[in-house]
Scaffold this active site. Structure first.
Site, PDB file in Angstrom:
ATOM      1  N   GLY A   1     -14.430  -5.159 -14.339  1.00 54.66           N
ATOM      2  CA  GLY A   1     -14.764  -5.915 -15.381  1.00 54.66           C
ATOM      3  C   GLY A   1     -14.977  -7.372 -15.104  1.00 54.66           C
ATOM      4  N   ALA A   2     -15.006  -8.535 -15.823  1.00 49.10           N
ATOM      5  CA  ALA A   2     -15.063  -9.835 -15.663  1.00 49.10           C
ATOM      6  C   ALA A   2     -13.837 -10.507 -14.973  1.00 49.10           C
ATOM      7  CB  ALA A   2     -15.577 -10.597 -16.825  1.00 49.10           C
TER       8      ALA A   2
ATOM      9  N   ASP B   1     -11.469  -7.705 -26.928  1.00 45.80           N
ATOM     10  CA  ASP B   1     -12.551  -7.321 -25.932  1.00 45.80           C
ATOM     11  C   ASP B   1     -12.752  -5.703 -26.242  1.00 45.80           C
ATOM     12  OD1 ASP B   1     -14.350  -7.150 -24.087  1.00 45.80           O
ATOM     13  OD2 ASP B   1     -12.955  -6.798 -22.442  1.00 45.80           O
TER      14      ASP B   1
ATOM     15  N   VAL C   1     -10.378  -1.908 -11.843  1.00 42.08           N
ATOM     16  CA  VAL C   1      -9.282  -0.710 -11.875  1.00 42.08           C
ATOM     17  C   VAL C   1      -9.583   0.231 -10.916  1.00 42.08           C
ATOM     18  CG1 VAL C   1      -8.748   1.098 -13.533  1.00 42.08           C
ATOM     19  CG2 VAL C   1      -9.485  -1.224 -14.414  1.00 42.08           C
TER      20      VAL C   1
ATOM     21  N   GLY D   1     -13.437   1.206 -12.495  1.00 42.85           N
ATOM     22  CA  GLY D   1     -14.398   0.412 -13.268  1.00 42.85           C
ATOM     23  C   GLY D   1     -14.166  -0.903 -12.999  1.00 42.85           C
TER      24      GLY D   1
ATOM     25  N   LYS E   1      -4.794  -1.486 -12.686  1.00 44.85           N
ATOM     26  CA  LYS E   1      -5.838  -2.508 -12.935  1.00 44.85           C
ATOM     27  C   LYS E   1      -5.208  -3.877 -12.073  1.00 44.85           C
ATOM     28  CE  LYS E   1      -7.195  -3.429 -17.204  1.00 44.85           C
ATOM     29  NZ  LYS E   1      -8.701  -3.406 -16.712  1.00 44.85           N
TER      30      LYS E   1
END
Length: 707
Positions: free
Chosen positions: A427-428, A542, A432, A425, A448
């Protein structure tokens, strides 16, 4: 003689009386509870009047506040006449704190529609209960007070500063406990941060005044530079300028006579009449100076708000990144008692000019010398920190003291991820990767990798790892280790076999209704732990389906908790990009206000709507544009009693429509625009489990304020 309790003035004129005429002789008694009663001498000994029925600013254990009963604060700590704050249990059962003058609420239990009484029981718990005795909202409690009730006196007061404080006092001297009143709870915790309705001023302090929290945790009201109190006896009152303000009717507008006084970590809420984006500090200052209507400008990197008189709801908060630019006159004679005014002759003016020139030369010399020294020091630190760091070795199996997690080397994690090959995955702020540890079990983990833009110094990262690693809850993903080597910041988590909630919620093979309800409860439990049970309170910041992971038994685990603390302030502001979509971000992020645990409650409310409706919070490809924003559409369906539209073709949810409606009501409470109206995650959890009754929620978008 008539069996009444009477208060008279010095002239003997009756000004207050209680008790019933014609009821026969009565006697008064102060009970052990602190309740003063008037009782008849008849066989029934009926109570004519008791002080518990007419409280002033204090309630005691055993006392009950019924609907329409109120507490009124004193005017000051020495003047016991009626003050500016009231606590009221309204007709609808909602307990609110509000200011008398502005008639504006600043705190609420959000129990409208179901609240019946406020109880202060003998165990030291203060709470709102329903008519059937169900606990709706726990206002104040203490395990210490509960376990030592027989050893402590207790009282709760709405004090002159608008804060409701629960006090205890030891009945006997004991080691380690001072013989004095000490505070268990302050509500609100920081009244300076309480958000008023749009255009309302004077919540904690008066107009043109500034509120700040002292070291004693009590709010203080002060006038800014160039202002004094209207009434010196009213420390919470309005301030007024002691210099002539700028006159817009004057053609010259006297622009050159004013200057800007900078006030860091300072803000005023409301009263802004203009704002613009993408500005700098200098442009914000100049814009206010050149505008005769502008009394003050508030700057937050990239944003500038201009405000006119009177200045509303000022506050100083060390955690606030805003800066206020107060416009005052240059003439020292109008600045007030903080400066001294002198009269000068032409000769003294020439001498002063030469003196200023000499001072300027000396100041420049010192500045140049200091700059050279600082540059040399920075160069030394660079060589020491970065050149020396190349030889620093980190043990691949180093353990952080006090916690059971490993410190990995970067090479070890690079090898475990096969060169960061398989992405789980993105994200900003991070990506990960799937990894297999090189140990006897070959354990699969998730690594991560934080982007370089969000990495901080080693001490800050280490402190954050310590904080996160000490969390322990079945609905929080477990942190197994970390890497803090050079510029590399990585976190190693347990791997969740079923991926994120987003993977299973919005696809054809969606989770069943019963499983979605359980996921909601699991997530609420995890958030409740972060907010109320951790040693240090953690705000997730979040909450969304992508950050709720499911293990092999589909138990929900919150991921990325606490990571927001690793971000710099400029990275945190990127969340404003979703403005207008009503995504998962609470409205206060856009209004330059203090961020509290209530931002997580808002995000959970959006997540809960997605769980019960099985659709994303924002969806463009819809037949009706009114359905694009899930929160607004869900509230419309609730008002029109068209729940079947939200349930769609989910037969299991339709069969359980009563529970569907209850979860929808909980979600609407969570997404209230006013953070004070949102319930705590503990109450959310209890409502979802059915332990607490869910009252009828108000329209979440009816309350709107702006900075």
């Amino acid at each position: 003689m008539d069996g009444r309790l009477v208060l008279t003035d010095p002239n003997g004129q009756e000004i207050w009386a209680r008790g019933e005429l014609g009821a026969g002789p009565a006697y008064g008694a102060m009970l052990d509870t602190g309740n003063f009663v008037l009782t008849t001498t008849s066989i029934s000994s009926a109570t004519q009047w008791q002080s518990f029925d007419e409280p002033t600013d204090t309630i005691l254990p055993g006392q009950v506040l019924n609907r329409r009963t109120r507490l009124v604060s004193s005017f000051s700590d020495t003047n016991v006449s009626s003050g500016r704050f009231e606590l009221l249990l309204q007709d609808d059962g909602n307990m609110v704190f509000y200011t008398v003058e502005a008639n504006a609420s600043y705190w609420s239990t959000a129990t409208g529609g179901s609240g019946y009484q406020v109880m202060f029981n003998q165990s030291g718990f203060i709470f709102v209960q329903a008519k059937n005795g169900t606990l709706l909202y726990l206002i104040s409690s203490s395990n210490e007070a509960n376990s030592t009730t027989s050893q402590l006196y207790q009282r709760a007061i709405l004090e002159y500063d608008g804060v409701f404080r629960h006090y205890v006092y030891p009945k006997k001297s004991s080691s380690g406990r001072p013989m004095e009143w000490f505070t268990l709870y302050d509500i609100p915790d920081n009244i300076c941060l309480s958000q008023p309705q749009q255009g309302i001023g004077g919540i904690a302090c008066g107009l043109n005044s500034l509120c700040s929290m002292g070291t004693d945790r009590r709010p203080r009201c002060e006038c800014p530079l160039g202002y004094i109190l209207n009434d010196p006896n009213d420390k919470l009152g309005n301030c007024k300028a002691i210099f002539p303000v700028q006159d817009c009717k004057d053609e010259s507008q006297d622009v050159e006579a004013f200057t800007i006084h900078e006030m860091p970590n300072t803000n005023w809420f409301g009263g802004d009449y203009a704002s613009y984006l993408d500005g700098t500090e200098d442009s914000c200052k100049q814009n206010c100076l050149s505008d005769c209507y502008c009394a003050l400008a508030v700057y937050y990197p990239g944003f500038c708000w201009k405000k006119r008189y009177p200045l509303l709801n000022g506050r100083v908060d060390p955690t606030d990144s805003t800066k206020a630019f107060l416009k005052i006159r240059k003439d020292n004679s109008t600045v007030g008692p903080r400066t001294t005014t002198t009269t000068t002759t032409p000769q003294s003016q020439d001498g002063e000019k030469r003196k200023n020139q000499s001072s300027l030369i000396i100041s420049l010399s010192v500045l140049v010398g200091s700059s050279i020294f600082i540059l040399m020091l920075l160069a030394f630190l660079y060589v020491f920190k970065f050149k020396g760091k190349k030889t620093k070795k980190i043990s691949p199996h180093q353990v952080v003291p006090g916690v059971n997690i490993r410190c990995f080397s970067y090479n070890e994690l690079e090898e475990a991820t096969n060169g960061f090959e398989e992405v789980l995955g993105t994200g900003a702020f991070s990506t990960v990767y799937k990894a297999v540890l090189n140990d006897e079990n070959g354990k699969i983990v998730a690594v991560k990798k934080l982007h370089k833009t969000v990495t901080e110094g080693e001490e800050g990262f280490q402190a954050e790892v310590n904080s996160i690693s000490r969390t322990n809850h079945k609905n929080l993903i477990q942190l197994l280790g970390f890497c803090n080597e050079g510029q590399h910041r990585l976190l190693v988590y347990e791997h969740m076999k079923n991926g994120s909630l987003a993977d299973l919620l919005f696809k054809d093979s969606r989770l069943s209704w019963s499983k979605r309800v359980q996921v909601a409860i699991d997530t609420a439990k995890g958030l409740c732990y972060l907010h109320e049970e951790c040693r240090a309170q953690i705000i997730h910041c979040d909450i969304k389906p992508q950050n709720v992971l499911l293990d092999e038994s589909l138990t929900a685990n919150i991921a990325d908790f606490g990571i927001a603390k690793l971000l710099g302030k400029d990275q945190t502001r990127t969340t404003t990009k979703v403005r207008g979509t009503r995504g998962y971000v609470a409205p206060e992020w856009f209004r330059n206000t203090a961020i509290t645990i209530k931002v997580d409650v808002y995000s959970f409310g959006i997540l809960l709507l997605e769980l019960i409706c099985c659709r994303k919070s924002y969806k463009q490809d819809v037949a009706n544009e009114n359905e694009m924003i899930l929160a607004e559409w869900a509230c419309d369906c609730y008002r029109r009693n068209e729940l079947h539209l939200l349930a769609g073709d989910d037969e299991e949810a339709i069969e359980d429509i009563m529970r569907f409606e209850k979860l929808l009501m909980v979600a609407i409470w969570c997404i209230q625009e006013n953070p004070a109206l949102r319930p705590s995650m503990k109450n959310v959890m209890l409502m979802l489990e059915g332990s607490v009754e869910v009252s009828i929620p108000p329209d979440p978008f009816s309350f709107f304020y702006s900075v």
